[in-house]
Design a protein around this motif. Structure first.
Motif, PDB file in Angstrom:
ATOM      1  N   TRP A  31       0.629  -1.182   0.047  1.00  0.00           N
ATOM      2  CA  TRP A  31       0.027   0.148  -0.093  1.00  0.00           C
ATOM      3  C   TRP A  31       0.861   1.303  -0.145  1.00  0.00           C
ATOM      4  O   TRP A  31       0.746   2.010  -0.911  1.00  0.00           O
ATOM      5  N   GLU A  32       1.996   1.122   0.849  1.00  0.00           N
ATOM      6  CA  GLU A  32       2.793   2.431   0.779  1.00  0.00           C
ATOM      7  C   GLU A  32       3.651   2.686  -0.272  1.00  0.00           C
ATOM      8  O   GLU A  32       3.767   3.679  -1.004  1.00  0.00           O
ATOM      9  N   ILE A  33       4.204   1.354  -0.881  1.00  0.00           N
ATOM     10  CA  ILE A  33       4.874   1.630  -2.057  1.00  0.00           C
ATOM     11  C   ILE A  33       3.924   2.075  -3.250  1.00  0.00           C
ATOM     12  O   ILE A  33       4.164   2.932  -4.128  1.00  0.00           O
ATOM     13  N   SER A  34       2.676   1.464  -3.391  1.00  0.00           N
ATOM     14  CA  SER A  34       1.812   2.065  -4.589  1.00  0.00           C
ATOM     15  C   SER A  34       1.592   3.664  -4.258  1.00  0.00           C
ATOM     16  O   SER A  34       1.418   4.211  -5.244  1.00  0.00           O
ATOM     17  N   LEU A  35       0.861   3.940  -3.009  1.00  0.00           N
ATOM     18  CA  LEU A  35       1.048   5.315  -2.862  1.00  0.00           C
ATOM     19  C   LEU A  35       2.186   6.155  -2.943  1.00  0.00           C
ATOM     20  O   LEU A  35       2.234   7.315  -3.663  1.00  0.00           O
ATOM     21  N   GLY A  36       3.276   5.455  -2.800  1.00  0.00           N
ATOM     22  CA  GLY A  36       4.657   6.440  -3.064  1.00  0.00           C
ATOM     23  C   GLY A  36       4.664   6.606  -4.299  1.00  0.00           C
ATOM     24  O   GLY A  36       5.170   7.713  -4.906  1.00  0.00           O
ATOM     25  N   PHE A  37       4.564   5.729  -5.257  1.00  0.00           N
ATOM     26  CA  PHE A  37       4.848   5.652  -6.792  1.00  0.00           C
ATOM     27  C   PHE A  37       3.806   6.895  -7.536  1.00  0.00           C
ATOM     28  O   PHE A  37       4.450   7.822  -8.016  1.00  0.00           O
ATOM     29  N   ILE A  38       2.452   6.767  -6.785  1.00  0.00           N
ATOM     30  CA  ILE A  38       1.669   7.820  -7.343  1.00  0.00           C
ATOM     31  C   ILE A  38       2.181   9.401  -6.979  1.00  0.00           C
ATOM     32  O   ILE A  38       2.192  10.322  -7.882  1.00  0.00           O
ATOM     33  N   LEU A 130      -3.532   8.883   6.898  1.00  0.00           N
ATOM     34  CA  LEU A 130      -3.036   7.380   6.628  1.00  0.00           C
ATOM     35  C   LEU A 130      -2.252   6.650   7.615  1.00  0.00           C
ATOM     36  O   LEU A 130      -1.787   5.799   7.175  1.00  0.00           O
ATOM     37  N   GLN A 131      -1.674   7.407   8.600  1.00  0.00           N
ATOM     38  CA  GLN A 131      -0.921   6.784   9.536  1.00  0.00           C
ATOM     39  C   GLN A 131       0.401   6.396   9.032  1.00  0.00           C
ATOM     40  O   GLN A 131       1.005   5.356   9.378  1.00  0.00           O
ATOM     41  N   THR A 132       0.896   7.218   7.858  1.00  0.00           N
ATOM     42  CA  THR A 132       2.284   6.873   7.389  1.00  0.00           C
ATOM     43  C   THR A 132       2.727   8.326   6.760  1.00  0.00           C
ATOM     44  O   THR A 132       1.976   8.787   6.102  1.00  0.00           O
ATOM     45  N   ALA A 133       3.839   8.427   6.825  1.00  0.00           N
ATOM     46  CA  ALA A 133       4.361   9.530   6.158  1.00  0.00           C
ATOM     47  C   ALA A 133       4.896   9.461   4.692  1.00  0.00           C
ATOM     48  O   ALA A 133       5.497  10.294   4.346  1.00  0.00           O
ATOM     49  N   VAL A 134       5.049   8.126   4.356  1.00  0.00           N
ATOM     50  CA  VAL A 134       5.540   7.701   2.977  1.00  0.00           C
ATOM     51  C   VAL A 134       4.962   8.439   1.831  1.00  0.00           C
ATOM     52  O   VAL A 134       5.854   9.317   1.074  1.00  0.00           O
ATOM     53  N   PRO A 135       3.661   9.039   1.723  1.00  0.00           N
ATOM     54  CA  PRO A 135       3.134   9.636   0.563  1.00  0.00           C
ATOM     55  C   PRO A 135       3.767  10.932   0.594  1.00  0.00           C
ATOM     56  O   PRO A 135       4.370  11.490  -0.402  1.00  0.00           O
TER      57      PRO A 135
END
Ligand SMILES: [Zn+2]
Length: 155
Positions: A31-38, A130-135
């Motif tokens: 999920w984080e990788i997909s969001l990250g790519f966008i 989203l509880q993640t800083a990745v995006p």
């Protein structure tokens, strides 16, 4: 320098290197990788919003005009025909309005300040919702890759 495609490719390349370097330290979910790519994609082309002829600028202009027209056609307390006319007028006004704005080529959106502001804001939002800083980090990397390719490092 750098057109739309080059910026996207370079942004992805930039992110790959980053992920490779950090692969021992961080593990990301699918999920984080997909969001990250966008977000890297968005970030790598975002600064060119200030280029009149760029794809991003035209896309944002079209999107904003259509959204405004749709909003009017939904909320305006008018009969069908007038509603339709109000939407058409809104579309034309917003579209021409954005075209009239004088924006500096490679101005504010091509600065480290812009990158820092947008990145911090997105990290804040993504951590909250989203509880993640990745995006947010991915968006920042995307914008940074754009500045690197354009060779713009002003503040
Ligand atoms: Zn640029």
């Amino acid at each position: 320098m750098g057109d739309f495609k080059e910026h996207v490719l370079f942004g992805l390349f930039f992110a790959m290197i980053f992920m490779y370097l950090l692969k021992e330290v961080v593990s990301l979910t699918t999920w984080e990788i997909s969001l990250g790519f966008i977000m890297i994609f968005l970030g790598s082309v975002m600064p060119d919003i200030d280029h009149k002829n760029s794809y991003v600028h035209r896309a944002v202009k079209a999107f904003t005009s259509i959204t405004a027209a749709l909003a009017i056609s939904i909320i305006a307390p008018l009969d069908f025909l007038y509603r339709y006319m109000a939407a058409a007028i809104t579309f034309i006004t917003v579209y021409l309005g954005i075209s009239k704005i004088k924006i500096k080529h490679r101005g504010f959106t091509h600065t480290i300040t812009f990158c820092t502001l947008v990145t911090s804001f997105t990290i804040l939002l993504s951590t909250l919702f989203l509880q993640t800083a990745v995006p947010g980090i991915a968006l920042g990397l995307g914008i940074l890759s754009h500045l690197v390719l354009d060779r713009e490092f002003k503040f």
